[in-house]
Write a protein that holds these residues in place. Structure first.
Motif, PDB file in Angstrom:
ATOM      1  N   GLU A   1       9.110  35.160 -47.563  1.00 49.86           N
ATOM      2  CA  GLU A   1       8.762  35.237 -45.800  1.00 49.86           C
ATOM      3  C   GLU A   1      10.078  34.637 -45.366  1.00 49.86           C
ATOM      4  O   GLU A   1      10.437  35.297 -44.276  1.00 49.86           O
ATOM      5  CB  GLU A   1       7.689  34.370 -45.666  1.00 49.86           C
ATOM      6  CG  GLU A   1       7.215  34.482 -44.339  1.00 49.86           C
ATOM      7  CD  GLU A   1       6.497  35.777 -44.246  1.00 49.86           C
ATOM      8  OE1 GLU A   1       5.755  36.483 -45.000  1.00 49.86           O
ATOM      9  OE2 GLU A   1       6.335  36.318 -42.904  1.00 49.86           O
TER      10      GLU A   1
ATOM     11  N   TYR B   1      12.529  37.210 -45.106  1.00 53.52           N
ATOM     12  CA  TYR B   1      12.305  38.387 -44.178  1.00 53.52           C
ATOM     13  C   TYR B   1      12.441  37.841 -42.656  1.00 53.52           C
ATOM     14  O   TYR B   1      12.456  38.485 -41.823  1.00 53.52           O
ATOM     15  CB  TYR B   1      10.868  38.878 -44.351  1.00 53.52           C
ATOM     16  CG  TYR B   1      10.488  39.613 -45.747  1.00 53.52           C
ATOM     17  CD1 TYR B   1      11.405  40.652 -46.271  1.00 53.52           C
ATOM     18  CD2 TYR B   1       9.557  39.213 -46.538  1.00 53.52           C
ATOM     19  CE1 TYR B   1      11.251  41.137 -47.316  1.00 53.52           C
ATOM     20  CE2 TYR B   1       9.299  39.710 -47.865  1.00 53.52           C
ATOM     21  CZ  TYR B   1      10.229  40.697 -48.177  1.00 53.52           C
ATOM     22  OH  TYR B   1       9.970  41.495 -49.473  1.00 53.52           O
TER      23      TYR B   1
ATOM     24  N   ARG C   1       7.388  32.814 -40.355  1.00 47.87           N
ATOM     25  CA  ARG C   1       6.889  34.139 -40.394  1.00 47.87           C
ATOM     26  C   ARG C   1       8.192  35.150 -39.976  1.00 47.87           C
ATOM     27  O   ARG C   1       9.153  34.881 -39.202  1.00 47.87           O
ATOM     28  CB  ARG C   1       6.045  34.278 -39.140  1.00 47.87           C
ATOM     29  CG  ARG C   1       5.573  35.729 -38.840  1.00 47.87           C
ATOM     30  CD  ARG C   1       4.553  36.162 -39.789  1.00 47.87           C
ATOM     31  NE  ARG C   1       3.873  37.485 -39.427  1.00 47.87           N
ATOM     32  CZ  ARG C   1       4.120  38.664 -40.054  1.00 47.87           C
ATOM     33  NH1 ARG C   1       4.816  38.506 -41.331  1.00 47.87           N
ATOM     34  NH2 ARG C   1       3.776  39.725 -39.971  1.00 47.87           N
ATOM     35  N   GLY C   2       8.425  35.827 -40.841  1.00 47.94           N
ATOM     36  CA  GLY C   2       9.451  37.341 -40.786  1.00 47.94           C
ATOM     37  C   GLY C   2       9.127  38.594 -40.935  1.00 47.94           C
ATOM     38  O   GLY C   2       8.368  38.884 -41.749  1.00 47.94           O
ATOM     39  N   THR C   3       9.616  39.329 -39.983  1.00 51.29           N
ATOM     40  CA  THR C   3       9.428  40.659 -39.819  1.00 51.29           C
ATOM     41  C   THR C   3      10.660  41.595 -40.165  1.00 51.29           C
ATOM     42  O   THR C   3      10.802  42.422 -39.390  1.00 51.29           O
ATOM     43  CB  THR C   3       8.456  40.797 -38.758  1.00 51.29           C
ATOM     44  OG1 THR C   3       9.231  40.897 -37.437  1.00 51.29           O
ATOM     45  CG2 THR C   3       7.235  40.210 -38.557  1.00 51.29           C
ATOM     46  N   ARG C   4      11.630  41.141 -40.666  1.00 52.35           N
ATOM     47  CA  ARG C   4      12.874  41.506 -40.892  1.00 52.35           C
ATOM     48  C   ARG C   4      12.991  42.458 -42.177  1.00 52.35           C
ATOM     49  O   ARG C   4      12.290  41.893 -43.235  1.00 52.35           O
ATOM     50  CB  ARG C   4      14.086  40.778 -40.685  1.00 52.35           C
ATOM     51  CG  ARG C   4      14.048  40.008 -39.257  1.00 52.35           C
ATOM     52  CD  ARG C   4      14.880  40.927 -38.382  1.00 52.35           C
ATOM     53  NE  ARG C   4      14.924  40.343 -37.088  1.00 52.35           N
ATOM     54  CZ  ARG C   4      15.618  39.270 -36.742  1.00 52.35           C
ATOM     55  NH1 ARG C   4      16.546  38.759 -37.837  1.00 52.35           N
ATOM     56  NH2 ARG C   4      15.775  38.858 -35.590  1.00 52.35           N
ATOM     57  N   ALA C   5      13.874  43.369 -42.417  1.00 54.35           N
ATOM     58  CA  ALA C   5      14.032  44.098 -43.727  1.00 54.35           C
ATOM     59  C   ALA C   5      15.121  43.198 -44.635  1.00 54.35           C
ATOM     60  O   ALA C   5      16.012  42.454 -44.088  1.00 54.35           O
ATOM     61  CB  ALA C   5      14.201  45.233 -43.725  1.00 54.35           C
TER      62      ALA C   5
END
Lengths: 642, 183
Positions: A102, A105, A203-207
């Protein structure tokens, strides 16, 4: 663009209240990989030798592995490093679950924490948004409870939380950092508490990008399938209910009493029923097909998870049964204490009471039964109340603070760290070297690739080596084929075996792989999905770096040697490299010291266990040699001194 | 009559929440497959499946992305099954404005499961492929097409009436016969 790694660290100064996203050197991974490797480099570069672990200048580093976030399965162990007040050496700890991936990300390879907050805070990382927030409302909250409260507070169930419990807040040396049902032990929770950092929520929403996508994905799926269908990896204790191995052979109480023949069928049936009657399910870590964690909910108690020998430590220290472990583990998880060392500390205190070194006055109001006493002392320790304040400093320090002969009861520590409660007959040379020289403090973090015991017949040995893919070199097959009696093995083989065992842990802990599918598991059956022969390819496909076996091996040697230098600079010497004196009943001091000298020479270290200039230069660590010479630890170089 | 015309293919992912270990390999594989170029990047936030998990309540629910809705529901739902309470909306597949699930994090466009549509077709979607526990099982079956409904019959009737009014009944019948022969 970097592949597999993000190329950024998050630098947090809790004293100043600052958070910075800092680009890392592009060639760092090539030399130190990630995880423990690059963390050791940071500790070397940034924490001066004399720094007190409780100083604001001590760093607490959360590292992702170099391959976290890629499709490679079972790559999820988050690495935590700092300096420990217990050993005054580098603390190395790991935890499974979802935190590391996470974090990657979210766009970071590491969180580097320095300074101390004025009062309890937590760190909230949501991609680029990073905040140090007040956590005084979480004071005294349980570790997983904290995770749950933060998810609600942040209105995001996908946040991954690592938190300390009461033990960490009170700077108990055995304090852990807990994440879901995973736990980082061996001296890191105490520093997180000292820095007044209750939790990190990420919290991570990167590729995460990879260099050679199709090939890496194909390789990952091949390994995933092998893992899913194989009994040669994962924690067999999750499925095999016959636990005679630990109960008959490991020592009970304060690592004192062996009870051969303890295990029986009736016990096994009863404990199996207890487990399955109270088990919700078995869970896995991020992107791993194994399910090593048993999740238990006893009536009225908190839900908790355990794996491996963590199932046994409390009831064996208390001379009780599994139901006691199931009762106390959930409580201990919320307080955040290490289930390996804590039971030993409690058993040690009760031994001192029995010996009259401590008296009833030291334990006001303590119940008479073992069960009640363990709960009583756990409470005292995590709150640092009365005798608990002394015991919270671990066996070795408590013994010295208590004095009056208590030191003699500190019989199971090495480098001041509680060892596994194993007491055996005849010396095992490889284990002597691993326990003596290991700097990950627990044998479970050092052993693991070469089998623990020889196989009885030549046919069995031949069959074993025929399908043994994991060996880095054919010589290990010869060692195994010629190995008939446990202690009867050449010193040359012993050095090679110990080196290989260590290598796999240093590689796993830098890449993020779990020991149950790699470094720890090969000793039981040999059939591990990750090994020296395929890990270089995995690194190359994921990162785009050129990597082969010799280069990866050199990376291991570089990281291993740097860790040694970090500790040598803090005073680690040959005299500290002694397994517990009673680990084996039959000892041979002369032979042991000769073996140790041979191993030092094999590693390129001098007779005091210090890496020589030549060794350091060969590994690209000339800057370490310069520093060690400047500080008088190494004699200035003389040609051919190795 | 051609039997193919009378059937259609239904694809299903059968979810057994009791078998889920919470590993999220399904999210990893989904995001890898749907990245461009394929498998080049991993980002579970872009997956069209997510595992709603809560270790404290032993909740593990794999949910795959359904349709986008422009507005949230007027009321939320919370299920309790066998004494276990599942978190709010945990069985809902929609991408909706009240949550940032199944919304592409960069473009903010909704995500929807396409069963890993691919040419040539895959044996099964990637989430199922990587689920070692059988929590996700792929099924593909042929179902009989339903007979036209009363409403549909009514539409046909009024259409034919209009054609007959314009062209005469005989011309329409002759043309229908011709179409029947051609098919």
């Amino acid at each position: 663009m970097r592949y597999a790694e993000t190329g950024f660290n998050l630098e947090v100064d809790l004293t100043r209240g600052s958070c910075e996203r800092v680009a890392t050197q592009p060639d760092l991974a090539e030399h130190y990989l990630g995880g423990q490797g690059s963390a050791a480099k940071l500790l070397w570069d940034r924490v001066p030798a004399g720094t007190d672990p409780f100083s604001p200048d001590n760093l607490l580093i959360f590292s992702t592995g170099l391959l976290h976030g890629t499709p490679l399965p079972a790559c999820n162990r988050t690495v935590v490093n700092t300096f420990s007040p217990q050993t005054n050496l580098m603390s190395h700890s790991l935890f499974g679950g979802f935190f590391g991936p996470e974090l990657k990300y979210a766009g970071y390879d590491k969180i580097i924490i320095r300074g101390k907050a004025p009062d309890l805070v937590y760190l909230y990382i949501n991609n680029d948004k990073v905040e140090i927030r007040d956590a005084t409302h979480l004071r005294g909250k349980g570790s997983t409870e904290t995770g749950d409260l933060l998810k609600t507070e942040l209105k995001d169930q996908r946040v991954q939380v690592a938190a300390i419990g009461l033990a960490g807040e009170n700077r108990v040396f055995m304090a852990t950092i807990e994440h879901n049902h995973a736990s980082a032990s061996r001296g890191v929770g105490v520093i997180m508490g000292d820095k007044r950092l209750k939790a990190i929520a990420v919290r991570g929403t990167r590729a995460v990008n990879v260099a050679r996508p199709a090939e890496l994905f194909e390789m990952s799926q091949r390994i995933h399938q092998k893992m899913a269908g194989s009994s040669g990896c994962g924690d067999w204790m999750a499925v095999d209910e016959d636990d005679s191995f630990h109960h008959n052979h490991f020592a009970w109480g304060n690592a004192r009493t062996r009870r051969p023949g303890y295990w029986n069928k009736e016990l096994q049936d009863r404990w199996t029923k207890l487990k399955y009657d109270n088990m919700d399910r078995q869970t896995g870590c991020y992107n791993c097909p194994k399910k090593c964690r048993n999740v238990i909910k006893m009536p009225g108690g908190p839900r908790f998870g355990y794996k491996c020998f963590g199932k046994d430590t409390y009831h064996m220290a208390a001379f009780l049964e599994l139901d006691f472990s199931y009762e106390i583990l959930g409580v201990a998880q919320e307080y955040g204490v290490d289930s390996y060392s804590t039971p030993q500390v409690i058993a040690f205190a009760l031994e001192l009471l029995e010996a009259g070194i401590l008296t009833d006055k030291d334990f006001p109001g303590m119940p008479a039964d073992a069960r009640g006493r363990f709960f009583y002392l756990l409470e005292k320790i995590v709150r640092r109340e009365g005798i608990g304040d002394i015991l919270a400093d671990s066996v070795s320090h408590a013994a010295r603070r208590i004095g009056n002969g208590a030191e003699a009861f500190d019989h199971n520590t090495t480098k001041k760290f509680e060892q596994l409660p194993i007491k055996l007959g005849k010396l095992n040379p490889a284990y002597f070297l691993m326990i003596a020289t290991g700097e990950k403090m627990s044998i479970t973090q050092i052993e693991g690739s070469f089998p623990q015991d020889p196989l009885p017949t030549e046919e069995q040995r031949q069959e074993f080596v025929n399908k043994w893919e994991a060996v880095p070199n054919e010589k290990f097959k010869q060692y195994f084929l010629n190995w008939k009696k446990r202690s009867d093995i050449s010193d040359e083989a012993t050095c090679d075996i110990v080196d290989w065992n260590e290598a796999m842990h240093y590689i796993d802990d830098s890449l993020g792989f779990c020991g149950f599918v790699s470094s720890f598991r090969g000793q039981f059956g040999g059939d591990v999905p990750y090994h020296m022969n395929n890990i270089p390819e995995a690194i190359a496909l994921a990162t785009g770096m050129e990597m082969d076996k010799p280069k990866l091996w050199k990376n291991f040697q570089r990281i291993r040697t740097l860790v040694r230098a970090v500790n040598v600079r803090r005073g680690l010497r040959r005299k500290d490299e002694r397994p517990p004196e009673d680990h084996w009943a039959v000892r041979d001091e002369k032979y042991e010291q000769e073996l140790l000298s041979k191993y030092y020479a094999f590693k390129g270290w001098n007779s005091d266990g210090i890496p020589t200039r030549q060794t350091l230069e060969e590994l690209g660590l000339a800057y370490v040699a310069d520093d060690l010479e400047k500080s008088g630890i190494l004699e200035p170089a003389v040609e051919g001194s190795r | 009559m051609n039997p193919e015309m009378n059937t259609k293919t239904v694809q299903e992912i059968l979810v057994d929440v009791d078998k889920c270990t919470g590993c999220r390999a399904c999210e990893m594989a989904c995001s890898a497959f749907h990245s461009n170029p394929k498998f080049s990047s991993i980002n579970p936030a872009k997956a069209r499946i997510r595992v709603v998990s809560n270790e404290l309540t032993d909740e593990y629910v794999p949910v795959f992305a359904g349709n986008h809705t422009k507005s949230g529901c007027d009321g939320r739902h919370v299920y309790t099954i066998d004494g276990r309470t599942y978190s709010e909306c945990s069985f809902c597949r929609a991408s909706c404005p009240t949550r940032d699930y199944f919304i592409e994090p960069d473009s903010h466009l909704p995500l929807k499961c396409d069963m890993c549509e691919s040419t040539p077709p895959l044996k099964q979607p990637w989430c199922v492929e990587v689920c070692g526990e059988g929590a996700l099982v792929y099924s593909k079956r042929e179902v009989k097409r339903e007979e036209p409904s009363a409403a549909a019959l009514g539409q046909i009737e009024s259409g034919l009436q209009a054609l007959m009014k314009q062209h005469g009944m005989e011309a329409v019948i002759a043309r229908l016969k011709q179409i029947g022969r051609e098919k």
